[in-house]
Write a protein that holds these residues in place. Structure first.
Motif: not given
Length: 428
Positions: A105-111, A143-145
């Motif tokens: 559900h999330t693309r939250n960086t903290f997650y 890749t997620i930076h």
């Protein structure tokens, strides 16, 4: 490894008789826990939200898919790695490869930072770990930076027969950091690989009321063990089904439960000389992220919700409708950091407390849910000496206070073990 690290806390308030009793009973408590873990399967990992009201210390939520490893103090990582080794050896003694499945559900960086830290802990424990996404738009390695120059690679999950994999990687086990609020995807069903936590631990089937029913029996037994009133560690609760906040269905059940709990609380507050006004928390019986929660101080408030409040209570994570609620005693938090209300969140891997942090909210009161937009996190820090509680110090000294937190968090962990035993498809 000691069961609980030696930590500093934000609170240095009045000496609690409860903490004194827990500290004095430490050998008895640890022996009791060892016996329990011999007869119950401990959850792989877990986080517990605690509230310390100065007269009561109790869990208010238990999460079997913790998503805040990035909020732990870096100094906790050696403990995390040791505990992870123990956890993996139980599940897959010859394990060397694990597929980690995050939330959809999330693309939250903290997650994603949480996923990266969890992956790092497992790698340090000797595992090969790849992150497999269930998102349909992840069709190739992505890749997620992340802040600080780190990155995370998400890969599309493939299923062949009854095994999951990502490209050139056939894992021994599948570790979920996805709480299955939206249901159990077909791709995860009937796998020959071990899935941890088990699918029935997800919010598609799990109920908070079942957890607190299990916790009730754990708290009763523990209270008899160390000779305390179980209420000091156990919030009153009830549950209601057939709820529809939009249609105002089920309100009578909720109001009656609120009245009953407030009545019991008034008696307890009188018994212990507590002058605060008792309150109740009504929240969705499944789900997380602090959605579908309200504070109630009078049952009439249940009938007087405005449209915005009804909308807030009717829908939780992933757009799911609320049909069951937990009606739970509200536990004040008298902890604060820089004048902001705070509550401790304790993290465990296997049966070991590996750290924690304070959830802090500058815009909420001591009788409100802090798991809401605007919250931030303050890692719990190690004290200078870091082995065991200090029996020579006062019960509310930092390491001793955190020992009490670790004990109550492990009671919730034990309740989760009982809960999963009872709800397992094998036990039905």
């Amino acid at each position: 490894m000691p069961p609980v690290p030696h930590l500093t806390t934000a609170l240095s308030g009045p000496i609690l008789e409860l903490e004194k009793r827990i500290l004095e009973a430490m050998p008895t408590i640890e022996h009791w826990f060892r016996g329990k873990w011999q007869s119950h399967t401990v959850p792989f990992y877990c986080s517990v939200d605690l509230r310390n009201s100065g007269f009561k210390l109790a869990p208010v939520d238990t999460n079997l898919f913790p998503g805040g490893f990035n909020n732990l103090n870096q100094e906790f990582l050696p403990l995390c790695v040791q505990a992870m080794m123990a956890a993996v050896e139980k599940i897959c003694p010859d394990a060397h490869s694990i597929l980690l499945v995050p939330e959809n559900h999330t693309r939250n960086t903290f997650y994603f930072q949480n996923i990266a830290v969890l992956q790092g802990i497992m790698r340090h424990a000797g595992m090969n770990v790849r992150v497999g996404s269930l998102l349909p738009d992840i069709t190739s390695a992505t890749t997620i930076h992340l802040p600080g120059g780190n990155s995370l690679i998400l890969e599309p999950i493939r299923r062949k027969n009854n095994r999951l994999s990502v490209e050139n990687f056939d894992p021994c086990a599948v570790l979920l950091n996805n709480d299955l609020s939206g249901g159990i995807p077909e791709i995860l069903k009937d796998l020959e690989q071990i899935v941890i936590p088990p699918l029935h631990a997800g919010w598609s089937t799990r109920r908070k009321s079942q957890h607190f029913f299990a916790y009730d029996s754990v708290a009763q037994e523990f209270a008899e063990l160390i000779k305390i009133d179980p209420w000091l560690i156990n919030p009153y609760f009830s549950s209601c089904g057939k709820i529809d906040f939009h249609e105002k269905k089920g309100e009578d059940c909720v109001a009656a439960a609120v009245d009953e709990i407030l009545k019991e609380l008034k008696e307890k507050y009188k018994q212990y000389g507590v002058h605060e006004k008792p309150f109740v928390i009504v929240k969705a019986d499944s789900g997380t992220y602090g959605m579908g929660i309200m504070t109630v101080k009078d049952s009439e408030e249940v009938y007087k919700l405005n449209r915005k409040q009804r909308n807030k209570m009717a829908i939780v994570k992933e757009g799911l409708s609320v049909s069951h609620v937990l009606v739970q005693e509200g536990v004040y938090t008298f902890e604060s950091i820089n004048q902001a209300v705070a509550e401790p969140v304790v993290y465990m891997i296997d049966r070991y407390v590996v750290g924690g942090f304070y959830r802090v909210h500058t815009g909420r009161g001591m009788d409100e849910n802090l798991n809401a937009p605007g919250m931030h996190f303050v890692p719990l820090a190690f004290d200078s000496s870091c082995v065991l509680p200090d029996h020579e110090a006062l019960p509310d000294a930092a390491p001793n206070r955190f020992y009490a937190y670790g004990v109550v968090a492990r009671l919730a962990l034990l309740a989760a073990a009982l809960e999963l035993d009872r709800s397992s498809p094998r036990s039905s």
